[in-house]
Design an enzyme around this catalytic site. Structure first.
Site, short mmCIF file in Angstrom:
data_model
loop_
_atom_site.label_atom_id
_atom_site.label_comp_id
_atom_site.label_asym_id
_atom_site.label_seq_id
_atom_site.Cartn_x
_atom_site.Cartn_y
_atom_site.Cartn_z
N LYS A 1 0.84 -1.21 0.00
CA LYS A 1 0.00 0.00 0.00
C LYS A 1 0.87 1.25 0.00
O LYS A 1 0.66 2.17 -0.80
CB LYS A 1 -0.91 0.03 1.25
CG LYS A 1 -1.92 -1.09 1.30
CD LYS A 1 -2.82 -0.96 2.51
CE LYS A 1 -2.12 -1.15 3.83
NZ LYS A 1 -1.52 -2.48 4.03
N THR A 2 1.85 1.25 0.88
CA THR A 2 2.71 2.43 0.98
C THR A 2 3.54 2.57 -0.30
O THR A 2 3.76 3.67 -0.79
CB THR A 2 3.61 2.32 2.24
OG1 THR A 2 2.75 2.16 3.37
CG2 THR A 2 4.44 3.56 2.43
N ASP B 1 -2.03 7.82 3.81
CA ASP B 1 -1.61 6.47 4.22
C ASP B 1 -2.24 6.16 5.58
O ASP B 1 -2.58 7.08 6.33
CB ASP B 1 -0.08 6.41 4.33
CG ASP B 1 0.46 4.97 4.28
OD1 ASP B 1 -0.34 4.03 4.18
OD2 ASP B 1 1.70 4.81 4.33
N GLU B 2 -2.40 4.91 5.91
CA GLU B 2 -2.95 4.49 7.22
C GLU B 2 -4.28 5.19 7.51
O GLU B 2 -4.52 5.67 8.62
CB GLU B 2 -1.95 4.82 8.35
CG GLU B 2 -0.53 4.35 8.12
CD GLU B 2 -0.29 2.90 8.50
OE1 GLU B 2 -1.26 2.22 8.90
OE2 GLU B 2 0.85 2.44 8.37
N GLN C 1 -5.72 -3.23 10.73
CA GLN C 1 -4.63 -2.59 11.46
C GLN C 1 -5.07 -1.30 12.14
O GLN C 1 -4.26 -0.42 12.41
CB GLN C 1 -3.46 -2.30 10.52
CG GLN C 1 -2.83 -3.56 9.97
CD GLN C 1 -1.60 -3.25 9.14
OE1 GLN C 1 -0.59 -2.80 9.64
NE2 GLN C 1 -1.69 -3.47 7.84
N ARG D 1 4.90 -7.38 11.16
CA ARG D 1 6.12 -6.57 10.97
C ARG D 1 7.29 -7.45 10.56
O ARG D 1 8.31 -6.98 10.08
CB ARG D 1 6.52 -5.82 12.26
CG ARG D 1 5.54 -4.79 12.80
CD ARG D 1 5.08 -3.84 11.76
NE ARG D 1 3.80 -4.26 11.22
CZ ARG D 1 3.35 -3.85 10.04
NH1 ARG D 1 4.04 -3.05 9.27
NH2 ARG D 1 2.18 -4.25 9.59
N1 LIG Z 1 5.72 -5.48 -6.28
C1 LIG Z 1 6.64 -5.58 -5.33
N2 LIG Z 1 7.82 -6.18 -5.59
C2 LIG Z 1 8.77 -6.29 -4.64
N3 LIG Z 1 8.65 -5.84 -3.40
C3 LIG Z 1 7.50 -5.22 -3.07
C4 LIG Z 1 6.44 -5.07 -4.01
N4 LIG Z 1 5.43 -4.43 -3.39
C5 LIG Z 1 5.84 -4.19 -2.13
N5 LIG Z 1 7.08 -4.66 -1.93
C6 LIG Z 1 7.85 -4.62 -0.67
O1 LIG Z 1 7.07 -5.26 0.32
C7 LIG Z 1 7.20 -4.62 1.57
C8 LIG Z 1 5.84 -4.18 2.08
O2 LIG Z 1 5.35 -3.11 1.29
P1 LIG Z 1 4.61 -1.87 1.94
O3 LIG Z 1 5.35 -1.42 3.16
O4 LIG Z 1 4.34 -0.89 0.89
O5 LIG Z 1 3.28 -2.60 2.40
P2 LIG Z 1 2.04 -2.00 3.17
O6 LIG Z 1 0.85 -2.58 2.55
O7 LIG Z 1 2.14 -0.53 3.22
O8 LIG Z 1 2.26 -2.64 4.62
P3 LIG Z 1 1.64 -2.14 6.02
O9 LIG Z 1 0.21 -2.55 6.00
O10 LIG Z 1 2.41 -2.90 7.03
O11 LIG Z 1 1.81 -0.67 6.10
C9 LIG Z 1 8.15 -3.46 1.35
O12 LIG Z 1 9.45 -3.87 1.69
C10 LIG Z 1 8.02 -3.21 -0.12
O13 LIG Z 1 9.18 -2.61 -0.65
MG LIG Z 2 2.26 0.83 4.83
#
Ligand SMILES: Nc1ncnc2c1ncn2[C@@H]1O[C@H](COP(=O)(O)OP(=O)(O)OP(=O)(O)O)[C@@H](O)[C@H]1O
Ligand SMILES: [Mg+2]
Length: 785
Positions: free
Chosen positions: A33-34, A225-226, A256, A614
Site C-alpha cells: 500500500k505504501t 496512508d494508514e 490494522q 512486521r
Molecule cells: N511489487 C513488489 N515487488 C517487490 N517488493 C515489493 C512489491 N510491493 C511491495 N514490496 C515490498 O514489500 C514490503 C511491504 O510493502 P509496503 O510497506 O508498501 O506494504 P504496506 O501494505 O504498506 O504494509 P503495512 O500494512 O504494514 O503498512 C516493502 O518492503 C516493499 O518494498
Molecule cells: Mg504501509
C-alpha cells in the site's frame, strides 16, 4: 512504460496509474500500500502534475521523509522538494502559521506538547482551588483532548447540557470552566496544543470559505496512508479539502486500526465509499514482506475478529521458519532469552543488530529487555517512551529558544524564569500569573512593565525580573543574524545552563551535559539537512516546529546498526527481518484495560496482527510466568493470542497445555456462556493436546463447577506468586491445619507439607475443587487462618 512501474505487480499498477477521482485501496499488511502511494506520487509528477498540487499525509514524519527520498530518486530531488508531505499535525501546523492572523493567533505561535498542556492544566486546577485528587490533570487533559477531537469547542460545550451533566456525574462539575480557562490561557500565550492543530484547521476551513477554496485549489491531489487510523477531526479536514476535485486516494487496512483509544474511527475507512461519488476500490492481495508461515499465522489471528472486511492475503515468498514461542519463568529471563537469541543469531547467521526489533505492548516492559541487551553489549535504541525532547535539560534549553520566538509562551517562561536559579521565587511567579490574568496580558508583558502594574515585589526582585527580560530580548536581537546552532550555543553559555549541570560533577549532570551537546550537534545537522530536503534556511522557528512535532518514531540518530525497541503502536507500517513480540500474557497483551467489551478485545487482536506482520523472516513470541509490574512480582498466564494462532505455524518449546486459554479462568468478558464462547473462541480449538479435548468439552458443559475447567498448568511451572501481601512461603512457614485462600480454588485447609526449599509442596483440601498438591513456590496462596 516508466521503468519504476515495472517494480509493481498488476494489482498495484492499476491504482498507481489511476490519476483522477476518489479511490481507496484496502489491503492487508505488507501488500505494498505504501509502495503504491509512493510510486503514484512519482507517476503523477511524471504526468505533469505540479508537486505543489500534491498533498500526502503519512503516519510519521519519518515515513514522509522516506517516501520523499524514494520519490526524489525517481523524479529528481529539485522537484520533490515542493511536495507537501508529512503528518496531519505537521502539514496543518504549516498552514495554520500562514493563516494564523485569521484566527487571531500570531504566526509564530508555540506548539504546546502534552507536558506543557499538563502543566498548564495542573496550574489552572490549583488556581481554581479544586481538589487535585478529583481533578486529576491527566484525566482532565484527556477529556479536553477528546472534546477537541470531536470538535466540541468551549462554546459548544456550554450549549450542550448533556456534556456538563456527564462531567458532573463523573464528579467534575467544573470541567467546562477548566476547559474554558485552558483555551483562554493557550490563546493568550500564543500557543496551540496538538489537538488544536486539527481543531483550528477545521475552524479555518469552515469559517473562511476563501481559505478553504485556496487550499482546495492548491491540493488538487490528496493521498493518505494508514487511513484506518484517522480520527473525526482529521477525517473532516480531508473531506473538506478534497471536496472540490475529489482526487483523493486513501490506503489502509481495517485489520490494522489500532488507535480507537485516541479517537480513531474505523468507520472512516468503512464508509469511504459512501462519502464520495464513484469511488474506485482496489484490493491488493500479495504480501511481499513476510514468509508464508508468518502471513498464514497472521491470517489465522485476524480470522478471530468478527468485525472485519473480508480480505485475502497470500505470499509467493518462502515457507520460512515457524514462529518460535518461548516461555520464561520471569521477565528477567525473558530479557535474557531475547538478548542471547539475538547474540547467537548474529553469530550464526551473520546478521546485524538492525535486523532485529523487539516490540512490546507497554513502554514499561523495555526495562528488563534493556538490562539484558546491555549485559550482552548489544546496541539498541528505544523509540518513543520519554522522547529525547522531553528530557528536562533539553526542555529547559528549548524553552529559552521558544521564548525568543514567542515571549508570550507562558509554559516556557515559567520553566526557565528561575532556571538556572536567579532568585525569582514561586511567590513572585504566582503574583505575575495573577496579575497577567487580571490585565489579560502575558506574563512577559507584565514583567516588562512591572512599574505600571499592581505586582508588589521588592526592588531586588524587580531588578531580577527586568534583567531576565533584557536577557531574552538580547537573544531576540541575535536571532536576527545567527542560525539556530549559533544561537543555541550562545544561549546555553550565557544563561549558565551548562555551568549549572556541570557544577556537581555527578554522572547524572554529565549525562545531561552530553544530551545538551547532542541537541546542539543535532541543530548543526538540521541547518545542513534543511537546505537539502526542503529548500529552506533552517531558522530557529523551523527547528522548533520540527521538535514540537517530532513523532516518537522519528528519532533516528547515531549508529544505525542497533536493535530497535518500541511499542507495537509505533511499529505500524515498519518492517524488520526478525521480530520479538514480548510479554504475551493475559492482562498485559491483551491489556487488562481491554477486558470490558468485545470491541476492545478485537482492537488488541488487531494490534497483535500488526505486531506479527512486521516480521519478514522470523517472529518470536515470548511470555513470562511471572513479571514485575508496579513494583510487585505478579504471576501471569500465557496470552490467549498464542493459542489462537494455528498450531501448524508455531514451534513451541513450552509445555503446550500451558498455552491453552481457558475463558473460565479469566473474567468472562462478554458475558457469554462457556458453550457459546467455545464456539468462536479458543476452547474449541485447543490444538495442542487433542487427547484432552474430549474431556475439556465435557467440562465446559458442566457450568456449575468452574474450578474443574482449570486446565492445570504443570505444577512445577507455575510462577512465584506473592498475592495479598503474603508471607514468604519459601520459608515454609505454612503448616498442616493452616487455612489458605487460593485465587482460583477458593478456601481450603492444608493437609500436609512435604519437600523442602523451592520444592516444598502443600497438599490442600479445597472446599470446592477437591484435594490438590501445590508447589508453594508457584501457588497463589494467602494464609487466612
Ligand atoms: N511489487 C513488489 N515487488 C517487490 N517488493 C515489493 C512489491 N510491493 C511491495 N514490496 C515490498 O514489500 C514490503 C511491504 O510493502 P509496503 O510497506 O508498501 O506494504 P504496506 O501494505 O504498506 O504494509 P503495512 O500494512 O504494514 O503498512 C516493502 O518492503 C516493499 O518494498
Ligand atoms: Mg504501509
Amino acid at each position: 512504460m516508466e521503468k519504476y512501474l515495472s517494480q509493481l505487480n498488476e494489482a498495484q499498477l492499476e491504482p498507481t496509474i489511476q490519476i483522477g477521482g476518489p479511490m481507496i485501496i484496502i489491503a492487508g499488511a505488507g501488500s505494498g500500500k505504501t509502495r503504491v502511494l509512493t510510486y503514484r506520487i512519482a507517476y503523477l509528477m511524471h504526468k505533469g502534475i505540479d508537486p505543489f498540487n500534491i498533498l500526502s499525509l503519512t503516519f510519521t514524519n519519518k515515513a514522509a521523509k522516506e517516501m520523499k527520498e524514494r520519490i526524489s530518486t525517481i523524479v529528481g530531488s529539485s522537484e520533490s522538494k515542493n511536495l507537501w508531505m508529512g503528518t496531519f499535525h505537521s502539514v496543518f501546523a504549516k498552514i495554520l502559521r500562514i493563516e494564523a492572523d485569521k484566527l487571531g493567533y500570531p504566526s509564530n505561535f508555540t506548539i504546546y506538547d502534552s507536558q506543557d498542556s499538563g502543566r498548564l492544566i495542573a496550574s489552572i486546577i490549583k488556581e481554581m482551588n479544586l481538589d487535585k485528587d478529583i481533578y486529576k490533570y491527566k484525566q482532565v487533559l484527556g477529556r479536553i483532548s477528546s472534546y477537541k477531537n470531536s470538535l466540541i469547542t468551549v462554546r459548544a460545550y456550554f450549549q450542550n447540557p448533556e456534556l456538563k451533566e456527564a462531567d458532573t456525574m463523573a464528579r467534575r462539575p467544573r470541567m467546562g470552566d477548566i476547559y474554558k480557562a485552558y483555551v483562554e490561557r493557550c490563546f493568550k500565550a500564543g500557543a496551540m496544543d496538538f489537538d488544536d492543530l486539527l481543531l483550528k484547521t477545521n475552524e479555518l476551513l469552515t469559517r473562511f470559505p476563501e481559505v478553504l477554496m485556496k487550499y482546495q485549489n492548491r491540493f488538487k491531489y490528496i493521498l493518505v496512508d494508514e487511513y484506518q487510523d484517522t480520527n473525526h477531526s482529521q477525517y473532516l479536514i480531508v473531506r473538506a479539502l478534497s471536496d472540490k476535485f475529489q482526487n483523493i486516494c486513501v490506503v489502509g487496512d481495517d485489520a490494522q486500526s489500532i488507535y480507537a483509544f485516541r479517537g480513531a474511527n474505523i468507520n472512516n475507512i468503512l464508509n469511504f465509499q459512501k462519502d464520495y461519488d464513484d469511488v474506485k476500490v482496489f484490493r491488493l492481495e500479495q504480501n511481499y514482506r513476510s514468509t508464508k508461515n508468518i502471513v498464514n499465522a497472521a491470517n489465522s489471528i485476524i480470522d478471530k475478529n468478527q468485525t472485519k472486511l473480508d480480505k485475502v492475503v497470500w505470499t509467493a515468498n518462502d515457507e520460512g521458519a515457524k514462529i518460535k514461542v518461548n516461555r520464561s519463568l520471569t521477565d528477567g529471563d525473558e530479557g535474557r532469552f531475547v538478548a542471547s537469541t539475538i547474540f547467537e543469531e548474529k553469530m550464526n547467521n551473520q546478521l546485524h543488530n538492525s535486523d532485529f526489533a523487539i516490540l512490546y505492548r507497554t513502554n514499561a516492559q523495555s526495562r528488563s529487555i534493556e538490562d539484558a541487551l546491555r549485559k550482552r553489549d548489544i546496541p539498541y535504541r528505544i523509540y518513543g517512551g520519554t522522547s529525547f525532547y522531553q528530557r528536562k535539560e533539553i526542555k529547559d534549553v528549548i524553552s529559552y529558544l521558544r521564548l525568543i520566538i514567542n515571549p508570550a509562551d507562558e509554559e516556557a517562561l515559567k520553566r526557565v524564569i528561575n532556571f538556572p536559579p536567579r532568585g525569582i521565587g514561586q511567590t513572585t511567579v504566582d503574583k505575575l500569573i495573577v496579575s497577567a490574568n487580571g490585565y489579560n496580558r502575558t506574563m512577559f508583558e507584565v514583567m516588562k512593565n512591572i512599574d505600571k502594574t499592581n505586582v508588589k515585589v521588592n526592588s531586588g526582585t524587580k531588578k531580577k525580573l527586568q534583567d531576565f527580560v533584557t536577557l531574552i530580548e538580547s537573544f531576540q536581537v541575535l536571532n536576527q543574524t545567527a542560525d539556530v546552532f549559533e544561537l543555541a550555543e550562545h544561549v546555553t553559555r550565557t544563561t549558565g545552563i551548562i555551568k549549572e549541570f556541570n557544577k556537581d560533577g555527578t554522572p547524572e549532570g554529565v549525562a545531561r551535559m552530553e544530551n545538551i551537546e547532542e541537541l546542539i550537534n543535532g541543530m548543526k545537522d538540521f541547518v545542513e539537512g534543511q537546505k537539502e530536503i526542503a529548500d529552506t534556511t533552517g531558522s530557529l522557528a523551523e527547528f522548533l516546529e520540527d521538535v514540537a512535532l517530532a513523532t516518537d518514531a522519528d528519532a533516528d540518530k547515531g549508529d544505525p546498526d542497533h536493535v530497535a525497541l518500541m511499542t507495537i503502536h509505533l511499529a505500524k507500517g515498519l518492517e524488520f527481518s526478525n521480530v520479538f513480540i514480548v510479554g504475551l500474557e493475559e492482562d498485559l497483551f491483551p491489556s487488562a484495560m481491554s477486558g470490558n467489551t468485545r470491541a476492545e478485545l478485537e482492537e488488541e487482536r488487531r494490534l497483535f496482527y500488526v505486531a506479527v506482520t512486521r516480521a519478514e523472516k522470523q517472529a518470536y513470541l515470548t511470555y513470562a510466568l511471572s513479571r514485575y509490574r508496579w513494583g510487585k512480582l505478579v504471576d501471569s498466564e500465557p496470552s490467549r493470542f498464542i493459542s489462537e494462532i494455528d498450531e501448524q505455524y508455531l514451534e513451541i518449546t513450552t509445555p503446550k497445555e500451558e498455552l491453552r486459554f481457558n475463558p473460565m479462568l479469566s473474567a468472562d468478558i462478554f458475558g457469554d456462556t462457556p458453550s457459546a464462547t467455545s464456539k468462536k473462541a479458543s476452547p474449541n480449538k485447543i490444538r495442542f493436546k487433542p487427547a484432552k479435548q474430549a474431556v475439556l468439552k465435557k467440562d465446559f458443559k458442566s457450568k456449575k463447577e468452574p474450578e474443574k475447567f482449570k486446565v492445570t498448568t504443570p505444577k512445577n511451572l507455575k510462577p512465584v506468586a506473592k498475592t495479598g501481601g503474603n508471607t514468604n512461603l519459601f520459608d515454609n512457614k505454612l503448616v498442616a491445619g493452616n487455612k489458605v485462600k487460593h485465587l482460583r480454588f477458593g478456601t481450603g485447609e492444608v493437609l500436609k507439607i512435604e519437600g523442602a526449599g523451592a520444592d516444598t509442596k502443600a497438599e490442600i483440601k479445597f472446599q470446592h475443587g477437591g484435594t490438590k498438591k501445590l508447589l508453594l513456590r508457584f501457588a497463589k496462596l494467602e494464609v487466612i487462618g
